[in-house]
Motif scaffolding. Structure first.
Motif, PDB file in Angstrom:
ATOM      1  N   ARG A   5       0.824  -1.197   0.000  1.00 51.37           N
ATOM      2  CA  ARG A   5       0.000   0.000   0.000  1.00 51.37           C
ATOM      3  C   ARG A   5       0.860   1.249   0.000  1.00 51.37           C
ATOM      4  NH1 ARG A   5      -4.623  -1.537   4.486  1.00 51.37           N
ATOM      5  NH2 ARG A   5      -5.608  -3.123   3.199  1.00 51.37           N
ATOM      6  N   SER A   6       0.379   2.246  -0.710  1.00 50.98           N
ATOM      7  CA  SER A   6       0.966   3.577  -0.640  1.00 50.98           C
ATOM      8  C   SER A   6       0.089   4.397   0.293  1.00 50.98           C
ATOM      9  CB  SER A   6       0.979   4.228  -2.024  1.00 50.98           C
ATOM     10  OG  SER A   6       1.791   3.495  -2.902  1.00 50.98           O
ATOM     11  N   TYR A   7       0.719   5.252   1.068  1.00 53.26           N
ATOM     12  CA  TYR A   7      -0.014   6.102   2.009  1.00 53.26           C
ATOM     13  C   TYR A   7       0.184   7.561   1.639  1.00 53.26           C
ATOM     14  CZ  TYR A   7      -0.768   1.939   4.753  1.00 53.26           C
ATOM     15  OH  TYR A   7      -1.166   0.693   5.159  1.00 53.26           O
ATOM     16  N   PHE A   8      -0.844   8.353   1.861  1.00 55.04           N
ATOM     17  CA  PHE A   8      -0.862   9.751   1.473  1.00 55.04           C
ATOM     18  C   PHE A   8      -1.350  10.615   2.622  1.00 55.04           C
ATOM     19  CE2 PHE A   8      -1.543   7.151  -2.212  1.00 55.04           C
ATOM     20  CZ  PHE A   8      -0.881   7.779  -3.250  1.00 55.04           C
ATOM     21  N   ASP A   9      -0.793  11.825   2.729  1.00 53.69           N
ATOM     22  CA  ASP A   9      -1.447  12.809   3.579  1.00 53.69           C
ATOM     23  C   ASP A   9      -2.409  13.587   2.677  1.00 53.69           C
ATOM     24  OD1 ASP A   9      -0.071  14.972   2.328  1.00 53.69           O
ATOM     25  OD2 ASP A   9       1.534  14.899   3.823  1.00 53.69           O
ATOM     26  N   VAL A  10      -3.187  14.470   3.244  1.00 58.16           N
ATOM     27  CA  VAL A  10      -4.204  15.187   2.475  1.00 58.16           C
ATOM     28  C   VAL A  10      -3.564  16.013   1.355  1.00 58.16           C
ATOM     29  CG1 VAL A  10      -6.034  16.930   2.593  1.00 58.16           C
ATOM     30  CG2 VAL A  10      -5.840  15.223   4.390  1.00 58.16           C
ATOM     31  N   HIS A  11      -2.444  16.649   1.642  1.00 59.10           N
ATOM     32  CA  HIS A  11      -1.787  17.486   0.635  1.00 59.10           C
ATOM     33  C   HIS A  11      -1.268  16.655  -0.538  1.00 59.10           C
ATOM     34  CE1 HIS A  11      -2.199  20.800   3.395  1.00 59.10           C
ATOM     35  NE2 HIS A  11      -1.616  20.085   4.334  1.00 59.10           N
ATOM     36  N   GLU A  12      -0.681  15.509  -0.245  1.00 57.87           N
ATOM     37  CA  GLU A  12      -0.200  14.620  -1.311  1.00 57.87           C
ATOM     38  C   GLU A  12      -1.362  14.108  -2.159  1.00 57.87           C
ATOM     39  OE1 GLU A  12       3.667  12.707   1.005  1.00 57.87           O
ATOM     40  OE2 GLU A  12       1.657  11.880   1.350  1.00 57.87           O
ATOM     41  N   ALA A  13      -2.454  13.735  -1.499  1.00 56.75           N
ATOM     42  CA  ALA A  13      -3.633  13.251  -2.224  1.00 56.75           C
ATOM     43  C   ALA A  13      -4.222  14.369  -3.081  1.00 56.75           C
ATOM     44  CB  ALA A  13      -4.669  12.715  -1.236  1.00 56.75           C
ATOM     45  N   PHE A 100      -7.381   6.675  -1.057  1.00 54.77           N
ATOM     46  CA  PHE A 100      -5.993   6.914  -0.692  1.00 54.77           C
ATOM     47  C   PHE A 100      -5.822   6.402   0.738  1.00 54.77           C
ATOM     48  CE2 PHE A 100      -7.279  10.252  -3.559  1.00 54.77           C
ATOM     49  CZ  PHE A 100      -6.175  10.549  -4.334  1.00 54.77           C
ATOM     50  N   TYR A 101      -4.932   5.465   0.955  1.00 59.70           N
ATOM     51  CA  TYR A 101      -4.677   5.029   2.320  1.00 59.70           C
ATOM     52  C   TYR A 101      -3.943   6.137   3.062  1.00 59.70           C
ATOM     53  CZ  TYR A 101      -6.194   0.300   1.386  1.00 59.70           C
ATOM     54  OH  TYR A 101      -6.952  -0.803   1.075  1.00 59.70           O
ATOM     55  N   SER A 102      -4.267   6.263   4.353  1.00 60.93           N
ATOM     56  CA  SER A 102      -3.665   7.300   5.178  1.00 60.93           C
ATOM     57  C   SER A 102      -3.706   6.860   6.637  1.00 60.93           C
ATOM     58  CB  SER A 102      -4.444   8.619   4.997  1.00 60.93           C
ATOM     59  OG  SER A 102      -3.770   9.686   5.601  1.00 60.93           O
ATOM     60  N   TRP A 103      -3.175   7.691   7.487  1.00 68.81           N
ATOM     61  CA  TRP A 103      -3.205   7.449   8.939  1.00 68.81           C
ATOM     62  C   TRP A 103      -3.772   8.676   9.629  1.00 68.81           C
ATOM     63  CZ3 TRP A 103      -1.976   2.714  10.667  1.00 68.81           C
ATOM     64  CH2 TRP A 103      -1.209   1.888   9.835  1.00 68.81           C
ATOM     65  N   VAL A 104      -4.653   8.447  10.596  1.00 68.51           N
ATOM     66  CA  VAL A 104      -5.186   9.529  11.426  1.00 68.51           C
ATOM     67  C   VAL A 104      -5.182   9.046  12.865  1.00 68.51           C
ATOM     68  CG1 VAL A 104      -7.212  10.919  11.986  1.00 68.51           C
ATOM     69  CG2 VAL A 104      -6.629  10.489   9.600  1.00 68.51           C
ATOM     70  N   ASP A 105      -4.510   9.786  13.710  1.00 71.14           N
ATOM     71  CA  ASP A 105      -4.436   9.441  15.136  1.00 71.14           C
ATOM     72  C   ASP A 105      -4.058   7.970  15.347  1.00 71.14           C
ATOM     73  OD1 ASP A 105      -5.121  12.032  15.820  1.00 71.14           O
ATOM     74  OD2 ASP A 105      -7.263  11.577  15.947  1.00 71.14           O
ATOM     75  N   ILE A 110      -8.999   5.702   5.122  1.00 71.00           N
ATOM     76  CA  ILE A 110      -9.013   5.940   3.682  1.00 71.00           C
ATOM     77  C   ILE A 110      -9.507   7.362   3.434  1.00 71.00           C
ATOM     78  CG2 ILE A 110     -10.128   5.316   1.512  1.00 71.00           C
ATOM     79  CD1 ILE A 110     -10.121   2.409   2.563  1.00 71.00           C
ATOM     80  N   LEU A 111      -8.692   8.122   2.726  1.00 70.56           N
ATOM     81  CA  LEU A 111      -9.123   9.413   2.220  1.00 70.56           C
ATOM     82  C   LEU A 111      -9.854   9.128   0.919  1.00 70.56           C
ATOM     83  CD1 LEU A 111      -5.834  11.460   2.731  1.00 70.56           C
ATOM     84  CD2 LEU A 111      -7.778  11.260   4.298  1.00 70.56           C
ATOM     85  N   SER A 112     -10.977   9.767   0.703  1.00 74.28           N
ATOM     86  CA  SER A 112     -11.846   9.412  -0.414  1.00 74.28           C
ATOM     87  C   SER A 112     -12.053  10.601  -1.351  1.00 74.28           C
ATOM     88  CB  SER A 112     -13.195   8.957   0.155  1.00 74.28           C
ATOM     89  OG  SER A 112     -14.111   8.677  -0.867  1.00 74.28           O
ATOM     90  N   TRP A 113     -11.970  10.309  -2.650  1.00 78.27           N
ATOM     91  CA  TRP A 113     -12.234  11.322  -3.678  1.00 78.27           C
ATOM     92  C   TRP A 113     -13.172  10.732  -4.706  1.00 78.27           C
ATOM     93  CZ3 TRP A 113     -11.164  11.274  -9.005  1.00 78.27           C
ATOM     94  CH2 TRP A 113     -11.356  12.496  -9.659  1.00 78.27           C
ATOM     95  N   ILE A 120      -9.781  16.503  -1.847  1.00 80.32           N
ATOM     96  CA  ILE A 120     -10.108  15.443  -0.897  1.00 80.32           C
ATOM     97  C   ILE A 120     -10.846  16.103   0.262  1.00 80.32           C
ATOM     98  CG2 ILE A 120      -9.212  13.624   0.612  1.00 80.32           C
ATOM     99  CD1 ILE A 120      -8.537  13.247  -2.393  1.00 80.32           C
ATOM    100  N   SER A 121     -12.061  15.693   0.492  1.00 76.77           N
ATOM    101  CA  SER A 121     -12.833  16.309   1.570  1.00 76.77           C
ATOM    102  C   SER A 121     -13.551  15.278   2.439  1.00 76.77           C
ATOM    103  CB  SER A 121     -13.851  17.300   0.990  1.00 76.77           C
ATOM    104  OG  SER A 121     -14.713  16.641   0.081  1.00 76.77           O
ATOM    105  N   HIS A 122     -13.314  13.975   2.155  1.00 76.63           N
ATOM    106  CA  HIS A 122     -13.991  12.921   2.916  1.00 76.63           C
ATOM    107  C   HIS A 122     -13.020  11.804   3.273  1.00 76.63           C
ATOM    108  CE1 HIS A 122     -17.396  14.987   1.055  1.00 76.63           C
ATOM    109  NE2 HIS A 122     -18.101  14.506   2.058  1.00 76.63           N
ATOM    110  N   TRP A 123     -13.410  11.014   4.234  1.00 72.65           N
ATOM    111  CA  TRP A 123     -12.617   9.873   4.672  1.00 72.65           C
ATOM    112  C   TRP A 123     -13.553   8.822   5.240  1.00 72.65           C
ATOM    113  CZ3 TRP A 123     -12.078   8.023   9.775  1.00 72.65           C
ATOM    114  CH2 TRP A 123     -12.779   8.754  10.735  1.00 72.65           C
ATOM    115  N   PHE A 124     -13.033   7.611   5.410  1.00 73.46           N
ATOM    116  CA  PHE A 124     -13.745   6.560   6.139  1.00 73.46           C
ATOM    117  C   PHE A 124     -12.722   5.563   6.649  1.00 73.46           C
ATOM    118  CE2 PHE A 124     -14.062   5.561   1.603  1.00 73.46           C
ATOM    119  CZ  PHE A 124     -13.664   4.239   1.521  1.00 73.46           C
ATOM    120  N   ARG A 125     -13.140   4.740   7.607  1.00 73.71           N
ATOM    121  CA  ARG A 125     -12.246   3.733   8.188  1.00 73.71           C
ATOM    122  C   ARG A 125     -12.055   2.578   7.203  1.00 73.71           C
ATOM    123  NH1 ARG A 125     -15.135   5.829  12.481  1.00 73.71           N
ATOM    124  NH2 ARG A 125     -13.769   6.615  14.138  1.00 73.71           N
ATOM    125  N   VAL A 126     -10.926   1.884   7.297  1.00 67.90           N
ATOM    126  CA  VAL A 126     -10.636   0.804   6.343  1.00 67.90           C
ATOM    127  C   VAL A 126     -11.641  -0.342   6.417  1.00 67.90           C
ATOM    128  CG1 VAL A 126      -8.177   1.299   6.080  1.00 67.90           C
ATOM    129  CG2 VAL A 126      -8.926  -0.257   7.864  1.00 67.90           C
TER     130      VAL A 126
END
Length: 150
Positions: A5-13, A100-105, A110-113, A120-126
């Motif tokens: 998996r590749s991981y992204f922060d919001v700016h990268e996404a 986009f896989y990501s990490w929060v806390d 998953i950051l979602s587009w 990117i303005s939405h997210w959900f748990r894996v």
């Protein structure tokens, strides 16, 4: 087998959004073209096969329509492959949803587009699906491309 998996922060996404927007616009164009060809074939009473390499049937109209569909299918597949090279997961190519896989806390999320969104303005748990999307404002800290350190 564990997928890489590749991981992204919001700016990268968000930096990928203009490219994704372009590519999903191309996928939508291809889908419209295929729909026109299918409609034309139906009007002509021709049944198309959507095989990657259709065999010639001797029916000139059918062969031309099938060859064009095969060409469009190859173009579609090439675009999907190019999008995958970014390290994202295409949730639904027809709708244009990308994860986009990501990490929060310390939690993998998953950051979602979706095609048509400006950023990117939405997210959900894996362990959830697209229907569980919630606004980024509902997370307590910035998404990161790095897993938590212990």
């Amino acid at each position: 087998m564990h997928e890489r998996r590749s991981y992204f922060d919001v700016h990268e996404a968000n930096a990928l959004v203009p490219k994704l927007d372009y590519f999903f616009g191309q996928l939508a164009r291809i889908q419209r073209e295929v729909n026109k060809i299918a409609k034309r074939a139906e009007q002509l009473g021709v049944r198309l096969s959507f095989d990657a390499k259709p065999e010639e049937t001797g029916n000139r109209i059918k062969d031309v329509l099938q060859a064009k569909c095969a060409e469009l299918a190859n173009e579609y597949a090439d675009i999907v492959d190019e999008v995958h090279e970014f390290g994202v997961v295409i949730e639904d190519p027809d709708v244009g949803t990308v994860n986009f896989y990501s990490w929060v806390d310390g939690e993998e999320v998953i950051l979602s587009w979706q095609y048509g969104e400006y950023e990117i303005s939405h997210w959900f748990r894996v362990n959830e699906d697209f229907m569980a999307r919630r606004p980024l404002t509902m997370i307590s800290s910035e998404a990161t491309s790095r897993p938590p350190t212990h």
